[in-house]
Design an enzyme around this catalytic site. Structure first.
Site, PDB file in Angstrom:
ATOM      1  N   SER A   1       0.899  -1.080  -0.203  1.00 55.64           N
ATOM      2  CA  SER A   1      -0.023  -0.040   0.039  1.00 55.64           C
ATOM      3  C   SER A   1       0.942   0.990  -0.148  1.00 55.64           C
ATOM      4  O   SER A   1       1.979   1.089  -0.087  1.00 55.64           O
ATOM      5  CB  SER A   1      -0.893  -0.129   1.324  1.00 55.64           C
ATOM      6  OG  SER A   1      -0.173   0.241   2.353  1.00 55.64           O
ATOM      7  N   LYS A   2       0.282   2.350   0.039  1.00 58.15           N
ATOM      8  CA  LYS A   2       1.061   3.721  -0.161  1.00 58.15           C
ATOM      9  C   LYS A   2       1.934   3.776   0.919  1.00 58.15           C
ATOM     10  O   LYS A   2       2.989   4.348   1.047  1.00 58.15           O
ATOM     11  CB  LYS A   2      -0.187   4.829   0.146  1.00 58.15           C
ATOM     12  CG  LYS A   2       0.180   6.112  -0.297  1.00 58.15           C
ATOM     13  CD  LYS A   2       0.045   6.196  -1.682  1.00 58.15           C
ATOM     14  CE  LYS A   2       1.144   7.412  -2.104  1.00 58.15           C
ATOM     15  NZ  LYS A   2       1.616   7.221  -3.493  1.00 58.15           N
ATOM     16  N   ARG A   3       1.624   3.170   2.056  1.00 61.56           N
ATOM     17  CA  ARG A   3       2.575   3.381   3.245  1.00 61.56           C
ATOM     18  C   ARG A   3       4.084   2.675   2.865  1.00 61.56           C
ATOM     19  O   ARG A   3       5.094   2.968   3.458  1.00 61.56           O
ATOM     20  CB  ARG A   3       2.092   2.112   4.355  1.00 61.56           C
ATOM     21  CG  ARG A   3       1.095   2.870   5.385  1.00 61.56           C
ATOM     22  CD  ARG A   3       0.898   1.835   6.437  1.00 61.56           C
ATOM     23  NE  ARG A   3       0.326   0.462   5.885  1.00 61.56           N
ATOM     24  CZ  ARG A   3       1.097  -0.637   6.020  1.00 61.56           C
ATOM     25  NH1 ARG A   3       2.090  -0.662   6.690  1.00 61.56           N
ATOM     26  NH2 ARG A   3       0.597  -1.724   5.620  1.00 61.56           N
TER      27      ARG A   3
END
Ligand code: GLU
Length: 442
Positions: free
Chosen positions: A218-220
């Site tokens: 994910s974006k993380r």
């Protein structure tokens, strides 16, 4: 085997992400491996979130990766239209047929598909094998626990599970290759195929992609859109190579390959269901290997934009000079951006000045050394090195690095560089003189 026809079916509600690029790529590989067709279908039934701009960025992202399609919303084909919003009538007609056959019913404006009890909802997946238990806990004989399926919503739009069946059938899709998050949708789709009396295509679900911490990517974890990688200086060839290795291997530990080699070697049956980890070190390594293999002029065309972006005067030399400089850089720099940074001193003296201010130098001693170097009859690396060795050899206790390091700093502003005498040769005597003089060493 029947004609292989596969599709990538993105919803244009965002840019092309790693997961989407991965799915598109595996479809492309299978189509090219089999000499089949790769179809791009736009699933834009979510009218609120779908935009034309996203559709275009997805397409340009695919082109950047080198995934050309044979039929699609932009180029047409024999089984179009390829945009779901242009197929509404088709969905409606089949829904009416299902109602007429007693397999679906109306609920106000909506049309609902009846799930008959006692049906086998297990299926065989090329990657995952026999699937008897779905992720939502349903077992093979649990069709009675499956709720009836809305196929046309009250606003007249078809739902995903329904439209996908109609399209995959009418577009003669032979293999449905998509992310594992769709495994639990597959039984519902199979029931609809069955109700329409249609043959079910083969299914191959692709493994989940995880970040290094083993959590779903994910974006993380950093950049998620394909374009962010382009902007960071990764090459499409490396991105392709890297994505192809997420859940598949070419065998024989072969890690670096181009598109055609990958297509030749690709086997759907060798895709693993084990979640694949997105490993930046590996991406960097792959990118570095592809950078090394590039034709010098092509490599230059990748690096130059980063020099321009950094405000360096790229018109002061010809391309041959820059290409030679990059060849000299060898494998230094894992991305085009990094290589551009590592080689900036070939473009201009300005970044060198910014990086290095001499401190505690024995200027007198160095001046003698530089005088000897610049007295060389020829400005050739071997000759310069020979002079340097003679010089160091003739001084009691002198070490090469005491002289070579200040030379390296004066010319490049860097602690590491390719062989400094080679750098000097390429920079040319005049330019080297200018740099060394600026530092008061000549
Ligand atoms: N539009 C769906 C998605 O983006 C397609 C899924 C499928 O390939 O069936 O997830």
């Amino acid at each position: 085997m029947k004609d292989v026809r596969v599709r990538f079916a993105p919803s244009p509600t965002g840019a092309l992400h790693i997961g989407g690029g991965h799915t598109a790529l595996f479809n492309w590989l299978w189509a090219r491996h089999c000499g089949g067709k790769f179809i791009l279908r736009i699933e834009d039934t979510d009218l609120v979130r779908s935009t034309k701009e996203y559709e275009e960025t997805i397409m340009s992202g695919m082109k950047w990766l080198g995934l050309e399609w044979d039929e699609g919303s932009d180029i047409g084909g024999n089984y179009g239209p390829y945009r779901q919003s242009e197929r509404l009538e088709i969905y409606r007609d089949y829904a009416e047929k299902l109602v007429k056959d007693g397999k679906a019913y109306r609920d106000g404006e909506a049309i609902i598909f009846k799930v008959e009890p006692g049906q086998d909802i297990s299926f065989k997946d090329i990657v995952y094998g026999q699937i008897d238990v779905m992720s939502d806990g349903l077992k093979e004989k649990d069709s009675d626990k499956l709720k009836d399926i809305v196929i046309i919503k009250s606003d007249g739009m078809p739902t995903y599970n329904y439209a996908v069946v109609i399209d995959d059938y009418l577009m003669k899709i032979s293999h449905v290759i998509r992310g594992e998050d769709h495994i639990s949708n597959t039984p519902k789709q199979i029931l609809i195929y069955r109700a329409l009396g249609w043959e079910v295509p083969e299914f191959a679900h692709l493994p989940m992609i995880l970040g290094r911490d083993k959590k779903k990517l994910s974006k993380r974890h950093g950049a998620t859109s394909i374009y962010e990688y382009r902007d960071m200086g990764y090459m499409p060839d490396s991105m392709f190579n890297f994505l192809a290795l997420l859940g598949w291997s070419a065998g024989d530990d072969k890690e670096i390959f181009d598109r055609l080699e990958a297509a030749k070697l690709f086997e759907l049956s060798r895709v693993t269901k084990k979640a694949a980890v997105f490993d930046f070190d590996k991406l960097n390594h792959i990118n570095q290997e592809h950078l090394k293999r590039l034709d010098p002029m092509v490599r230059l065309s990748m690096i130059k934009p980063f020099w321009i972006e950094a405000g360096l005067p790229v018109d002061e030399h010809d391309d041959k000079y820059y290409a030679d400089a990059l060849t000299l850089m060898g494998g230094r720099g894992q991305t085009a951006k990094e290589m551009a940074e590592f080689a900036d001193y070939f473009v201009s003296f300005e970044p060198v000045k910014k990086r290095w201010t001499p401190e505690n130098l024995d200027t007198e001693k160095l001046k003698e050394f530089f005088a000897a170097i610049f007295a060389s009859p020829e400005w050739k690396a071997e000759k310069l090195e020979e002079i340097a060795r003679d010089f160091v050899g003739s001084r009691e206790g002198a070490k090469m690095k005491d002289y070579a390091m200040p030379l390296r700093f004066a010319l490049t502003g860097m602690k590491v560089s390719p062989g400094i005498f080679e750098v000097a040769e390429l920079l040319g005597k005049e330019e080297c003189e200018r740099r060394v003089k600026f530092y008061g060493l000549l």
